[in-house]
Design a protein around this motif. Structure first.
Motif, PDB file in Angstrom:
ATOM      1  N   THR A 111       1.028  -1.224   0.292  1.00 63.39           N
ATOM      2  CA  THR A 111      -0.173   0.161  -0.233  1.00 63.39           C
ATOM      3  C   THR A 111       0.507   1.053   0.064  1.00 63.39           C
ATOM      4  O   THR A 111       1.980   1.372   0.387  1.00 63.39           O
ATOM      5  CB  THR A 111      -1.122  -0.218   0.746  1.00 63.39           C
ATOM      6  OG1 THR A 111       0.188   0.617   2.887  1.00 63.39           O
ATOM      7  CG2 THR A 111      -1.533  -0.977   1.719  1.00 63.39           C
ATOM      8  N   ARG A 112       0.262   2.593  -0.425  1.00 64.58           N
ATOM      9  CA  ARG A 112       1.284   3.891  -0.516  1.00 64.58           C
ATOM     10  C   ARG A 112       1.680   3.852   0.897  1.00 64.58           C
ATOM     11  O   ARG A 112       2.555   4.836   1.407  1.00 64.58           O
ATOM     12  CB  ARG A 112       0.179   4.419  -1.119  1.00 64.58           C
ATOM     13  CG  ARG A 112       1.228   5.599  -1.726  1.00 64.58           C
ATOM     14  CD  ARG A 112       2.237   5.543  -2.547  1.00 64.58           C
ATOM     15  NE  ARG A 112       2.145   4.680  -3.608  1.00 64.58           N
ATOM     16  CZ  ARG A 112       1.475   5.422  -5.355  1.00 64.58           C
ATOM     17  NH1 ARG A 112       1.013   6.648  -5.460  1.00 64.58           N
ATOM     18  NH2 ARG A 112       0.207   4.297  -6.299  1.00 64.58           N
ATOM     19  N   SER A 113       0.347   3.923   1.326  1.00 64.13           N
ATOM     20  CA  SER A 113       0.538   4.273   3.091  1.00 64.13           C
ATOM     21  C   SER A 113       1.815   3.682   3.576  1.00 64.13           C
ATOM     22  O   SER A 113       2.740   4.462   4.320  1.00 64.13           O
ATOM     23  CB  SER A 113      -0.231   4.772   3.698  1.00 64.13           C
ATOM     24  OG  SER A 113      -1.007   3.441   3.747  1.00 64.13           O
ATOM     25  N   ARG A 156       5.427   4.685   1.736  1.00 60.95           N
ATOM     26  CA  ARG A 156       6.195   5.403   2.535  1.00 60.95           C
ATOM     27  C   ARG A 156       6.018   6.125   3.885  1.00 60.95           C
ATOM     28  O   ARG A 156       7.267   5.983   4.578  1.00 60.95           O
ATOM     29  CB  ARG A 156       4.580   7.184   2.405  1.00 60.95           C
ATOM     30  CG  ARG A 156       5.243   8.146   1.989  1.00 60.95           C
ATOM     31  CD  ARG A 156       4.181   9.424   2.597  1.00 60.95           C
ATOM     32  NE  ARG A 156       3.518   9.598   1.110  1.00 60.95           N
ATOM     33  CZ  ARG A 156       2.490   9.186   1.191  1.00 60.95           C
ATOM     34  NH1 ARG A 156       1.412   8.836   1.661  1.00 60.95           N
ATOM     35  NH2 ARG A 156       1.897   9.138  -0.318  1.00 60.95           N
ATOM     36  N   GLU A 157       5.323   5.798   4.607  1.00 61.79           N
ATOM     37  CA  GLU A 157       5.732   5.304   6.657  1.00 61.79           C
ATOM     38  C   GLU A 157       6.895   4.632   6.777  1.00 61.79           C
ATOM     39  O   GLU A 157       7.976   4.770   7.227  1.00 61.79           O
ATOM     40  CB  GLU A 157       4.316   4.500   7.106  1.00 61.79           C
ATOM     41  CG  GLU A 157       4.663   4.778   8.471  1.00 61.79           C
ATOM     42  CD  GLU A 157       5.225   3.462   9.165  1.00 61.79           C
ATOM     43  OE1 GLU A 157       6.236   3.415  10.103  1.00 61.79           O
ATOM     44  OE2 GLU A 157       4.840   2.723   8.640  1.00 61.79           O
ATOM     45  N   HIS A 206       4.781   0.718  -5.280  1.00 58.29           N
ATOM     46  CA  HIS A 206       4.075   1.812  -4.765  1.00 58.29           C
ATOM     47  C   HIS A 206       5.520   2.429  -4.471  1.00 58.29           C
ATOM     48  O   HIS A 206       5.635   3.775  -3.662  1.00 58.29           O
ATOM     49  CB  HIS A 206       3.884   1.531  -3.018  1.00 58.29           C
ATOM     50  CG  HIS A 206       2.551   1.017  -4.103  1.00 58.29           C
ATOM     51  ND1 HIS A 206       1.405   1.335  -4.309  1.00 58.29           N
ATOM     52  CD2 HIS A 206       1.512   0.215  -3.810  1.00 58.29           C
ATOM     53  CE1 HIS A 206       0.167   1.402  -4.205  1.00 58.29           C
ATOM     54  NE2 HIS A 206       0.485  -0.396  -3.891  1.00 58.29           N
ATOM     55  N   VAL A 231       6.103   6.080  -4.397  1.00 55.55           N
ATOM     56  CA  VAL A 231       6.634   6.923  -3.065  1.00 55.55           C
ATOM     57  C   VAL A 231       8.066   8.682  -3.430  1.00 55.55           C
ATOM     58  O   VAL A 231       7.949   9.161  -2.827  1.00 55.55           O
ATOM     59  CB  VAL A 231       6.510   6.177  -1.979  1.00 55.55           C
ATOM     60  CG1 VAL A 231       7.210   6.762  -0.564  1.00 55.55           C
ATOM     61  CG2 VAL A 231       4.969   5.239  -1.357  1.00 55.55           C
ATOM     62  N   SER A 262       6.984  11.908  -2.010  1.00 47.24           N
ATOM     63  CA  SER A 262       7.894  11.721  -1.278  1.00 47.24           C
ATOM     64  C   SER A 262       8.978  12.429  -1.027  1.00 47.24           C
ATOM     65  O   SER A 262       9.692  13.115  -0.043  1.00 47.24           O
ATOM     66  CB  SER A 262       7.140  11.655  -0.053  1.00 47.24           C
ATOM     67  OG  SER A 262       5.119  10.615  -0.351  1.00 47.24           O
TER      68      SER A 262
END
Ligand code: AMP
Ligand code: MG
Length: 403
Positions: free
Chosen positions: A226-228, A231-232, A257, A261, A265
Motif C-alpha cells: 500500500t502507498r501509506s 511511505r511510512e 509503490h 513514493v 514524497s
C-alpha cells in the motif's frame, strides 16, 4: 521521468555521483579488523624484518674466510630469538632459520652442504657472499607506505599489520543499510504457503550480500503493497539508515509503490536501466537518505546489487578499488537475438584439455535463482551484440563482484 532505459555505465556513474563517503571512523583491535576498510594510510614504523636473518639452518661465515678443503672452526651457536655477538674472524657460527646473522658474517651455508669434523666444518658447495640471508627491511622498509586508506583488510593485511607491530587499526564505520522487501505475496520461510503466496527470497539474498559487502543491516522489514505503508516505512528507515535497499515495487503496475513514493514524497533520479535482468531498477532518496530500489525477481536482485549496488557501496566506504576487474574468456554459448539491454549471464568457466570457456546456465529467467547457485559469476553480453562460440566475453567471478 521519461520511460527510456539508462545505459548501465551511465546509471553507475549517476549513483557514484550521489554517493557520500562515510566520515565516521573507529579504532579496532587488530583481532577484530577482518574485512574492515582502512580509514587512513599506514607507513612502516621500522624495517621488517628488523635485522638480517638466516633463511636456512646452517652456518654463518664471511665468504672470504673459507678456503676449500680447510676446516673452519665453529665459534658460536645462535638460536632464533637470541642477540648474536659479532662473528670471530676466521670462524663460522652455527645458525638456524630466523636467527639474526652476526655482524661480520656475509653468507649462510645450509647444513645439508656441510660436513662437521672434529676440527670444524667442511663445505661441499661454492661459497659466495650474500647467500641464504633475508635482508633487513626486505619485506617493508621503514617510512614506506605499507597499506593505504580505503584498503579492505583481508587475512594478509592483518598479518602485515602484525609484522609491523601494529595492534590497533583505524577503520571506517560500517554503512548502515535497511532492507525492505515489498509484496503482499511474500511469506517468511518456516511458515506454510497459502495459495498465491511465495517465500521472501530477496531478504535473505540481500542479508548475505550485505554481510559480504561489510555493511550493517539496521532494519529488515517486509511491507504490504500500500502507498501509506510504503511511505511510512521508507520514512522510518530513512531516519535510521545510510542507505535503503528495497526489492520489488519498482515496476509499472499499480501495486508498485516504491517508485511512486519516491516520486511523490522524495526524489527519483533514475528509473529503468538497459540491463538484463533488472530493468526496473530505481534510485532516489527519501528525506535525504538514498534509496536503491531493486527489482523483485530474485536473480535480478542479485545481478543489480552486484553490478550497480556494489560500486556505490564501495564508494561510500571510501574504497580504493570501486570497479570489478573482469576476465576475457571465450564463450561456450551463443546469442542469436541481440538485445538493447546489456545482459549479465549467470555463467561459469569450464576447462577441457587446456581450453577454458565460459558456459551459461540454460535458464536465464530473472526468476530463476538456481542459475546463480550453479554459476561462478556473470558474463557480459553487450547491448546489440550477437555472440558466437569462441567470442571473447568479459566474465566477472562473484568473488570479484563482491570483493
Ligand atoms: P514486483 O516488481 O514487485 O512486481 O516483483 C516482481 C516479481 O518478483 C514478482 O513475481 C514477485 O512475486 C517477485 N518478488 C518480489 N519480491 C520478492 C521477494 N522478496 N522474494 C521472492 N520473490 C519476490
Ligand atoms: Mg510486488
Amino acid at each position: 521521468m521519461s520511460g527510456s532505459l539508462t545505459p548501465v555505465e551511465e546509471a553507475i556513474a549517476h549513483l557514484l555521483s550521489q554517493a557520500s563517503v562515510i566520515t565516521e571512523t573507529r579504532h579496532l583491535p587488530l583481532t577484530e579488523s577482518f574485512d574492515r576498510i582502512l580509514a587512513q594510510d599506514y607507513h612502516v614504523p621500522a624495517d621488517v624484518p628488523p635485522a638480517d636473518n638466516s633463511a636456512v639452518d646452517g652456518y654463518a661465515l664471511r665468504a672470504e674466510d673459507y678456503v676449500p678443503g680447510q676446516a673452519l672452526s665453529v665459534s658460536d651457536r645462535i638460536p632464533a630469538g637470541s642477540a648474536p655477538s659479532p662473528l670471530k674472524p676466521g670462524t663460522a657460527a652455527r645458525i638456524f632459520t630466523g636467527s639474526e646473522v652476526p655482524a661480520g658474517a656475509d653468507t649462510v651455508i645450509m647444513q645439508e652442504r656441510v660436513e662437521v669434523t672434529d676440527s670444524g666444518i667442511l663445505i661441499n658447495a661454492e661459497v659466495k657472499a650474500d647467500q641464504n640471508i633475508r635482508r633487513r627491511g626486505q619485506d617493508l622498509a621503514q617510512g614506506s607506505l605499507a597499506l593505504g586508506k580505503g584498503t579492505k583488510i583481508r587475512a594478509q593485511e592483518m598479518g602485515l599489520f602484525a609484522s609491523m607491530g601494529v595492534s590497533e587499526v583505524a577503520v571506517v564505520e560500517k554503512l548502515r543499510v535497511a532492507i525492505l522487501s515489498t509484496g503482499d505475496e511474500l511469506v517468511e520461510p518456516g511458515t506454510p504457503l497459502a495459495q498465491g503466496q511465495i517465500y521472501n527470497t530477496n531478504r535473505f539474498t540481500l542479508l548475505g550480500l550485505l554481510a559480504e559487502a561489510g555493511c550493517d543491516v539496521v532494519l529488515c522489514e517486509t511491507l504490504r503493497d500500500t502507498r501509506s505503508v510504503t511511505r511510512e516505512t521508507l520514512e522510518r528507515a530513512a531516519a535510521q539508515a545510510d542507505l535503503i535497499i528495497t526489492s520489488g515495487g519498482v515496476s509499472v503496475g499499480e501495486e508498485d509503490h516504491v517508485r511512486a513514493v519516491l516520486e511523490e514524497s522524495g526524489k527519483l533520479s533514475l528509473w529503468r536501466m538497459a540491463i538484463k535482468p533488472g530493468k526496473p531498477l530505481a534510485f532516489g532518496s527519501i528525506n535525504g537518505t538514498p534509496v536503491l530500489g531493486l527489482p523483485g525477481n530474485p536473480a535480478a536482485v542479485l545481478v543489480t546489487f552486484l553490478i550497480v549496488g556494489m560500486p556505490y557501496i564501495r564508494t561510500c566506504q571510501g574504497r580504493v578499488q570501486i570497479h570489478p576487474v573482469g576476465q576475457q574468456v571465450p564463450a561456450a554459448f551463443t546469442v542469436t537475438s541481440p538485445s538493447v539491454r546489456k545482459e549479465f549471464v549467470r555463467a561459469r568457466t569450464e576447462s577441457a584439455s587446456g581450453d577454458t570457456r565460459v558456459c551459461a546456465y540454460p535458464n536465464q529467467s530473472s526468476g530463476v535463482l538456481s542459475s546463480a547457485c550453479w554459476a561462478g559469476g556473470l558474463a557480459v553480453v553487450p547491448e546489440h551484440a550477437m555472440v558466437a562460440e569462441g567470442d571473447l566475453l568479459t566474465y566477472y567471478p562473484f568473488t570479484e563482484l563482491l570483493s
